[in-house]
Design an enzyme around this catalytic site. Structure first.
Site, mmCIF file in Angstrom:
data_model
loop_
_atom_site.group_PDB
_atom_site.id
_atom_site.type_symbol
_atom_site.label_atom_id
_atom_site.label_comp_id
_atom_site.label_asym_id
_atom_site.label_seq_id
_atom_site.Cartn_x
_atom_site.Cartn_y
_atom_site.Cartn_z
ATOM 1 N N HIS A 166 42.508 39.860 40.429
ATOM 2 C CA HIS A 166 41.221 40.173 41.040
ATOM 3 C C HIS A 166 40.795 41.575 40.638
ATOM 4 C CE1 HIS A 166 41.681 37.043 44.509
ATOM 5 N NE2 HIS A 166 42.057 36.564 43.336
ATOM 6 N N GLU B 239 39.143 43.945 42.170
ATOM 7 C CA GLU B 239 39.408 45.028 43.112
ATOM 8 C C GLU B 239 40.898 45.359 43.185
ATOM 9 O OE1 GLU B 239 38.097 41.963 43.621
ATOM 10 O OE2 GLU B 239 37.917 41.557 45.758
ATOM 11 N N CYS C 204 38.822 39.038 49.155
ATOM 12 C CA CYS C 204 39.672 38.050 49.823
ATOM 13 C C CYS C 204 40.677 38.782 50.714
ATOM 14 C CB CYS C 204 40.408 37.208 48.775
ATOM 15 S SG CYS C 204 41.654 38.150 47.861
ATOM 16 N N CYS D 92 43.098 41.242 48.744
ATOM 17 C CA CYS D 92 42.483 42.499 48.337
ATOM 18 C C CYS D 92 42.135 43.372 49.541
ATOM 19 C CB CYS D 92 41.263 42.226 47.475
ATOM 20 S SG CYS D 92 41.703 41.457 45.889
#
Length: 155
Positions: free
Chosen positions: A48, A50, A77, A80
């Site tokens: 991801h 981030e 999510c 993260c």
């Protein structure tokens, strides 16, 4: 520099992810008006944007990210959001919310959970239309391609 400036850079990362056939989410982490790192989603389940930004920034920090702002095109999510809490991120700026898996207000709100020891500042809706269009366009194209594959005659 404005939130819109940094979000445009995150959007560019998202566009690059789409060109690599990855979910088009981009992120930029900033400290003192300087980019520390920019990233986009990858092909792996936990690649991801981030997460990649936070990991890189932690590698260059004194252990915490209190003086950093993370710009991300889609609401994070749970994985993260957890990283934001544990890394003590100072501020999070979100483009589009994620009503299916968002963990910063849509489905869950981990960053406001009273059990957690850190609560980053959160701003939402920055360039929301552009961020949403990038995602919906990507998935629309995916559905069209899947339908075309189904309707193609077999040799």
């Amino acid at each position: 520099m404005t939130d819109q400036h940094w979000m445009r850079l995150a959007l560019e990362q998202g566009r690059q992810a789409a060109m690599q056939d990855c979910i088009p989410v981009g992120a930029v982490i900033v400290k003192n008006n300087n980019i520390i790192y920019a990233a986009r989603n990858g092909h792996g389940a936990i690649e991801h944007a981030e997460k990649l930004c936070i990991e890189h920034a932690l590698g260059e920090s004194d252990g915490y990210l209190l003086d950093c702002t993370l710009y991300v095109t889609l609401e994070p999510c749970a994985m993260c959001a957890g990283m934001m809490i544990w890394s003590r991120l100072g501020r999070l700026v979100i483009g589009a919310m994620d009503p299916k898996t968002g963990a910063v207000g849509s489905v869950y709100n981990l960053l406001r959970d009273k059990q957690m020891n850190h609560h980053p500042q959160v701003s939402t809706g920055v360039m929301q239309t552009e961020c949403s269009k990038l995602l919906t366009g990507f998935f629309r194209e995916k559905r069209l391609n899947k339908q075309n594959d189904i309707t193609k005659p077999k040799d």
